[in-house]
Write an enzyme that holds these catalytic residues in place. Structure first.
Site, PDB file in Angstrom:
ATOM      1  N   ARG A  95      48.022  31.864  43.825  1.00 47.89           N
ATOM      2  CA  ARG A  95      46.897  32.754  44.172  1.00 47.89           C
ATOM      3  C   ARG A  95      46.985  33.208  45.625  1.00 47.89           C
ATOM      4  O   ARG A  95      47.422  32.459  46.492  1.00 47.89           O
ATOM      5  CB  ARG A  95      45.575  32.035  43.863  1.00 47.89           C
ATOM      6  CG  ARG A  95      45.480  31.754  42.363  1.00 47.89           C
ATOM      7  CD  ARG A  95      44.183  31.117  41.989  1.00 47.89           C
ATOM      8  NE  ARG A  95      43.057  31.984  42.260  1.00 47.89           N
ATOM      9  CZ  ARG A  95      41.801  31.613  42.097  1.00 47.89           C
ATOM     10  NH1 ARG A  95      41.530  30.389  41.661  1.00 47.89           N
ATOM     11  NH2 ARG A  95      40.818  32.448  42.351  1.00 47.89           N
TER      12      ARG A  95
ATOM     13  N   SER B  31      34.693  39.253  48.852  1.00 51.83           N
ATOM     14  CA  SER B  31      35.075  37.878  48.509  1.00 51.83           C
ATOM     15  C   SER B  31      34.233  36.898  49.301  1.00 51.83           C
ATOM     16  O   SER B  31      34.283  36.858  50.527  1.00 51.83           O
ATOM     17  CB  SER B  31      36.554  37.637  48.825  1.00 51.83           C
ATOM     18  OG  SER B  31      36.801  36.236  48.836  1.00 51.83           O
TER      19      SER B  31
ATOM     20  N   ASP C  31      32.693  35.838  37.739  1.00 55.47           N
ATOM     21  CA  ASP C  31      33.129  34.659  36.976  1.00 55.47           C
ATOM     22  C   ASP C  31      32.602  34.670  35.540  1.00 55.47           C
ATOM     23  O   ASP C  31      33.039  33.871  34.710  1.00 55.47           O
ATOM     24  CB  ASP C  31      32.653  33.373  37.672  1.00 55.47           C
ATOM     25  CG  ASP C  31      33.355  33.166  39.003  1.00 55.47           C
ATOM     26  OD1 ASP C  31      34.453  33.721  39.193  1.00 55.47           O
ATOM     27  OD2 ASP C  31      32.804  32.448  39.866  1.00 55.47           O
TER      28      ASP C  31
END
Ligand code: S3P
Length: 444
Positions: free
Chosen positions: A136, A181, A330
């Protein structure tokens, strides 16, 4: 759930879900993962003692606790009260160089928030993680922290973990995130506490604000002006603060969708965090026509809390894009399941971030939902789901992604026949009692 072993000798669980005739009950999902990480990390460097109750039981938050302990934090868990932590803060200069490599497991929040914390610590730390985490992007956090004066190295030209972090004297920066983010914003804000001068972080859309709320509760003057957050450093101290962690809305979302798509359902979800930066899933389900009620709204310290009641509903397709995406990022796997059942087409755009989550969730959702008979088109930044058809039970896989495992489990509650989910144990990353709760409500 039957078990088998993979090549490394780990047990891999297979979950089998069949649609129950009735789906009813009350569920209290575990404590919020994002808030748990922040509560234990910030209290570890505060002055004083804090009690954190309803701490997330997931493996991600346990990884944060283990890393902080290796850095010298004093975190205790009473065996009789597993969900309560007692943290004796060591102060902003009280951490020490760890004797070994830290392991963040599957948790990007752990790795990225620790980078922010370690950026100002005058010692060397090496952080690794599992294969998913090591693939990631970490450059998004390395770049701003390096501009502040930290030295951080990673694989592939400082892009991927394992990371080596050598803290230093930091300067405040003015930084605009290319992508919204909360992890990167939080890492910068945590570093800013020790930096000389003001730091401002601006984002293209508002991401979850748990760090800002907690820092304010700890006595830090955090200024929020539309999409920018500022802190004037250095901040001498953080005051320890007790935190009662609300239930995780991301875990509650599975049951909201389960009740909405099942023909004979009523589920009450208790004590759920309803911070407005996280409630996109409620807005979308209401827009799809879900019978969803928000009850008993109250607050737990600095975070809002409510109970949610969801019943069988007739859903229709929706469009999800732009500023809404960070508010439900999510929950997209389970929203995609709702979209398979809803009449009409659901289009999800501006969500390329899904490709750099625990797995490439755009690719894996398209392939796994197609196995169940759904009509799903993959796009570079999202999905188009043509709903209304009947899902059919089949063998599918979580690909080692907790949110995919649970979303597929929920799909199995309405699919015809049996849905078999491989690597189902990964639900434990955020929601260890998920399959138990499914059994309790009538599934599995
Ligand atoms: C999180 C932020 C989000 C989210 C993740 C948890 C956090 O990630 O997807 O599960 O706790 O800050 P990004 O910050 O990468 O958007």
């Amino acid at each position: 759930m039957p078990g088998k072993h993979d090549d490394a000798g780990r047990t891999s669980m297979v979950a089998e879900v069949s649609p129950p005739r009735v789906l009813r009950g009350e569920i209290t999902p575990p404590g919020d993962k994002s808030i748990s990480h922040r509560a234990v990390l910030l209290n570890s460097i505060a002055e004083g003692r804090a009690r954190i109750s309803n701490f997330s039981p997931g493996a991600d938050c346990s990884a944060t606790v283990a890393c902080l302990r290796a850095l010298g934090a004093d975190i205790r868990r009473r065996p009789s009260e597993a969900a309560t932590l007692e943290v004796e803060g060591v102060g902003m200069r009280g951490l020490k160089e760890p004797a070994d490599v830290l392991n963040a497991g599957n948790s990007a929040t752990t790795m990225r928030l620790l980078c922010g914390l370690l950026a100002a610590q005058p010692f060397l730390t090496i952080i690794t993680g599992d294969a998913s985490l090591r693939s990631r992007p970490m450059d998004r956090v390395i770049r701003p922290l390096s501009l502040m004066g930290a030295s951080i190295w990673g694989r592939a030209g400082d892009s991927f973990g394992p990371l080596a972090v050598k803290g230093g004297h930091l300067r405040g920066i003015d930084y605009t995130l290319p992508v919204a983010s909360a992890q990167v914003k939080s890492a910068i804000l945590i570093a800013a506490l020790s930096a000389e001068g003001a730091t401002t972080v601006a984002e293209p859309a508002r991401s979850r604000d748990h760090t800002e709320r907690l820092l304010q509760a700890m006595g830090v003057d955090v200024r929020v002006e539309s999409l920018a957050v500022s802190v004037a450093g250095p901040v001498g101290r953080l005051n320890a603060v007790d935190v009662h962690v609300p239930g995780d809305i991301s875990s509650a979302a599975y049951w909201m969708v389960a009740a909405a798509i099942h023909g004979n359902a009523r589920i009450k979800l208790r004590d759920i965090g309803v911070n407005p930066t996280r409630t996109g899933v409620i807005d979308v389900l209401l827009k799809m026509g879900a019978k969803l009620r928000i009850e008993n709204q109250r607050s737990a310290g600095n975070e809002p809390l409510a109970d949610l009641v969801v019943e069988s509903s007739e859903l229709g397709g929706v469009e999800i894009a732009s500023n809404l995406v960070p508010r439900l990022i999510d929950e997209i796997p389970v929203i995609a399941v709702a979209a398979c059942v809803a009449k009409g087409t659901t289009v999800i755009r501006d969500a390329a971030e899904l490709r750099v989550k625990e797995t490439d969730r755009i690719r894996d959702l398209a392939s796994e939902l197609s196995r169940l008979g759904a009509s799903v088109e993959e796009m570079p930044d999202g999905l188009a789901i043509h709903g209304g058809g009947k899902l059919r039970g089949a063998r599918c896989s979580s690909h080692g992604d907790h949110r995919l495992a649970m979303a597929l489990g929920i799909a199995g509650l309405t699919a015809e026949g049996k849905t078999i989910i491989e690597q189902a144990e990964v639900a434990g990353v955020s929601y260890p009692s998920f399959w138990q709760d499914m059994r309790g409500s009538g599934g599995v």
